[in-house]
Design a protein around this motif. Structure first.
Motif, PDB file in Angstrom:
ATOM      1  N   PHE A  14       3.082  -3.370   0.370  1.00 16.51           N
ATOM      2  CA  PHE A  14       3.379  -4.016  -0.908  1.00 16.51           C
ATOM      3  C   PHE A  14       2.104  -4.135  -1.749  1.00 16.51           C
ATOM      4  CE2 PHE A  14       4.479  -8.007  -3.370  1.00 16.51           C
ATOM      5  CZ  PHE A  14       5.333  -7.344  -4.253  1.00 16.51           C
ATOM      6  N   LEU A  15       0.968  -4.453  -1.104  1.00 10.67           N
ATOM      7  CA  LEU A  15      -0.310  -4.516  -1.814  1.00 10.67           C
ATOM      8  C   LEU A  15      -0.661  -3.151  -2.391  1.00 10.67           C
ATOM      9  CD1 LEU A  15      -2.904  -5.999  -2.626  1.00 10.67           C
ATOM     10  CD2 LEU A  15      -3.822  -5.467  -0.359  1.00 10.67           C
ATOM     11  N   SER A  16      -0.399  -2.096  -1.607  1.00 13.77           N
ATOM     12  CA  SER A  16      -0.650  -0.744  -2.081  1.00 13.77           C
ATOM     13  C   SER A  16       0.189  -0.436  -3.307  1.00 13.77           C
ATOM     14  CB  SER A  16      -0.346   0.267  -0.972  1.00 13.77           C
ATOM     15  OG  SER A  16      -0.472   1.589  -1.440  1.00 13.77           O
ATOM     16  N   TRP A  17       1.452  -0.848  -3.268  1.00 12.71           N
ATOM     17  CA  TRP A  17       2.352  -0.600  -4.397  1.00 12.71           C
ATOM     18  C   TRP A  17       1.849  -1.304  -5.650  1.00 12.71           C
ATOM     19  CZ3 TRP A  17       5.384  -3.679  -7.562  1.00 12.71           C
ATOM     20  CH2 TRP A  17       6.343  -3.003  -8.332  1.00 12.71           C
ATOM     21  N   ILE A  18       1.378  -2.526  -5.509  1.00 12.66           N
ATOM     22  CA  ILE A  18       0.879  -3.278  -6.669  1.00 12.66           C
ATOM     23  C   ILE A  18      -0.369  -2.619  -7.244  1.00 12.66           C
ATOM     24  CG2 ILE A  18      -0.134  -5.472  -7.423  1.00 12.66           C
ATOM     25  CD1 ILE A  18       1.603  -6.872  -5.351  1.00 12.66           C
ATOM     26  N   CYS A  19      -1.353  -2.343  -6.386  1.00 11.78           N
ATOM     27  CA  CYS A  19      -2.629  -1.795  -6.855  1.00 11.78           C
ATOM     28  C   CYS A  19      -2.456  -0.413  -7.476  1.00 11.78           C
ATOM     29  CB  CYS A  19      -3.632  -1.727  -5.713  1.00 11.78           C
ATOM     30  SG  CYS A  19      -4.157  -3.338  -5.097  1.00 11.78           S
ATOM     31  N   ASN A  20      -1.683   0.443  -6.814  1.00  9.98           N
ATOM     32  CA  ASN A  20      -1.480   1.788  -7.348  1.00  9.98           C
ATOM     33  C   ASN A  20      -0.577   1.785  -8.578  1.00  9.98           C
ATOM     34  OD1 ASN A  20      -3.040   3.428  -5.415  1.00  9.98           O
ATOM     35  ND2 ASN A  20      -1.587   2.619  -3.926  1.00  9.98           N
ATOM     36  N   GLY A  21       0.301   0.795  -8.654  1.00  3.05           N
ATOM     37  CA  GLY A  21       1.107   0.638  -9.858  1.00  3.05           C
ATOM     38  C   GLY A  21       0.240   0.290 -11.056  1.00  3.05           C
ATOM     39  N   ILE A  22      -0.719  -0.614 -10.862  1.00  2.00           N
ATOM     40  CA  ILE A  22      -1.631  -0.968 -11.943  1.00  2.00           C
ATOM     41  C   ILE A  22      -2.489   0.232 -12.325  1.00  2.00           C
ATOM     42  CG2 ILE A  22      -3.603  -2.417 -12.603  1.00  2.00           C
ATOM     43  CD1 ILE A  22      -2.429  -4.625 -10.858  1.00  2.00           C
ATOM     44  N   LEU A  23      -2.959   0.980 -11.325  1.00  2.00           N
ATOM     45  CA  LEU A  23      -3.750   2.182 -11.614  1.00  2.00           C
ATOM     46  C   LEU A  23      -2.940   3.193 -12.422  1.00  2.00           C
ATOM     47  CD1 LEU A  23      -5.695   2.791  -8.269  1.00  2.00           C
ATOM     48  CD2 LEU A  23      -6.656   2.106 -10.475  1.00  2.00           C
ATOM     49  N   SER A  24      -1.673   3.349 -12.087  1.00  2.00           N
ATOM     50  CA  SER A  24      -0.815   4.270 -12.834  1.00  2.00           C
ATOM     51  C   SER A  24      -0.653   3.802 -14.280  1.00  2.00           C
ATOM     52  CB  SER A  24       0.553   4.380 -12.155  1.00  2.00           C
ATOM     53  OG  SER A  24       0.431   4.889 -10.849  1.00  2.00           O
ATOM     54  N   PHE A  25      -0.499   2.503 -14.454  1.00  2.00           N
ATOM     55  CA  PHE A  25      -0.401   1.910 -15.790  1.00  2.00           C
ATOM     56  C   PHE A  25      -1.681   2.182 -16.585  1.00  2.00           C
ATOM     57  CE2 PHE A  25      -1.473  -1.906 -18.333  1.00  2.00           C
ATOM     58  CZ  PHE A  25      -0.460  -1.848 -19.279  1.00  2.00           C
ATOM     59  N   ILE A  26      -2.834   2.008 -15.934  1.00  2.00           N
ATOM     60  CA  ILE A  26      -4.111   2.295 -16.582  1.00  2.00           C
ATOM     61  C   ILE A  26      -4.167   3.763 -16.999  1.00  2.00           C
ATOM     62  CG2 ILE A  26      -6.611   2.468 -16.214  1.00  2.00           C
ATOM     63  CD1 ILE A  26      -6.366   0.062 -14.315  1.00  2.00           C
ATOM     64  N   GLY A  27      -3.701   4.649 -16.118  1.00  2.00           N
ATOM     65  CA  GLY A  27      -3.742   6.071 -16.402  1.00  2.00           C
ATOM     66  C   GLY A  27      -2.924   6.448 -17.624  1.00  2.00           C
ATOM     67  N   VAL A  28      -1.721   5.895 -17.738  1.00  2.00           N
ATOM     68  CA  VAL A  28      -0.872   6.183 -18.895  1.00  2.00           C
ATOM     69  C   VAL A  28      -1.554   5.727 -20.183  1.00  2.00           C
ATOM     70  CG1 VAL A  28       1.309   5.600 -20.032  1.00  2.00           C
ATOM     71  CG2 VAL A  28       1.285   6.125 -17.575  1.00  2.00           C
ATOM     72  N   LEU A  29      -2.133   4.525 -20.155  1.00  2.00           N
ATOM     73  CA  LEU A  29      -2.781   4.008 -21.360  1.00  2.00           C
ATOM     74  C   LEU A  29      -4.090   4.730 -21.661  1.00  2.00           C
ATOM     75  CD1 LEU A  29      -2.114   0.158 -21.317  1.00  2.00           C
ATOM     76  CD2 LEU A  29      -0.784   2.015 -22.313  1.00  2.00           C
TER      77      LEU A  29
END
Length: 211
Positions: free
Chosen positions: A179-194
């Motif tokens: 779950f921690l991995s999902w949160i951290c990588n989700g934020i990284l993906s969000f950063i990437g899109v922006l």
């Protein structure tokens, strides 16, 4: 879209008395720039080396703390250069290159955590470099250096700091690393899109001002 960079003038006003004091002590803009870069590299190496062999601890909070202090360093060197006539061609190189070197080192130190996808982190680091390169390309077509958001340097500092805070406090609530991995990588993906949107905005706005 709004960016944390828009808060810079107010931040500079708070720092102005301290900047004048540094000038009176003979501190130069280039010295501040290089010191911030060396501290960033040193902290990145320390965190990477430490977390390769140690469990998560509160030491990781040095990351967001330094990100905040580094924002002050970045404002200070710019104010020393502009307001006290310390601008130079060499300083321009220092300013741009040291920021990219510092950001790259700080982002990549998180690769020490196995639950962060290394390929995704490398992609985000590449996009961040591309974003800054796009900004410095604008003067080549006669425009000012672009700082458009929504994922400029200050915004990246906030989101990466948030990731480190989440990593530190997450074990308090759960031991589920997936779950921690999902949160951290989700934020990284969000950063990437922006970041991709930021590259687009900087190109578009540079070209718009030439027409």
């Amino acid at each position: 879209m709004p960016s944390i960079y828009q808060l810079k003038p107010a931040f500079q006003n708070l720092l102005r008395p301290f900047v004048r004091m540094l000038f009176n002590f003979g501190i130069t803009a280039n010295q501040v720039t290089l010191l911030a870069m060396f501290i960033s590299i040193g902290l990145s190496y320390f965190l990477y080396s430490y977390y390769l062999t140690h469990p998560i601890s509160w030491l990781l909070l040095l990351f967001p703390l330094w990100m905040l202090v580094r924002m002050a360093f970045n404002a200070i060197d710019g104010m020393l250069a502009r307001e006290f006539k310390q601008q130079s061609n060499l300083g321009a190189f220092y300013n741009e290159l040291s920021d990219v070197i510092s950001d790259t080192a700080l982002y990549l130190c998180l690769i020490a955590f196995g639950f962060i996808h290394a390929q995704l982190l490398l992609l985000i680091t590449f996009l961040a470099i591309l974003c800054e390169y796009t900004g410095v390309m604008a003067p080549l077509i006669g425009q000012e250096r672009r700082y458009d958001g929504p994922m400029g340097k200050s915004d990246r500092a906030f989101w990466f700091s948030l990731i480190t805070v989440i990593i530190v406090i997450f074990p308090i609530f759960s031991t589920n690393l997936q779950f921690l991995s999902w949160i951290c990588n989700g934020i990284l993906s969000f950063i990437g899109v922006l970041l991709a949107l930021t590259v687009y905005n900087r190109i578009k706005n540079s070209l718009k001002t030439t027409s």
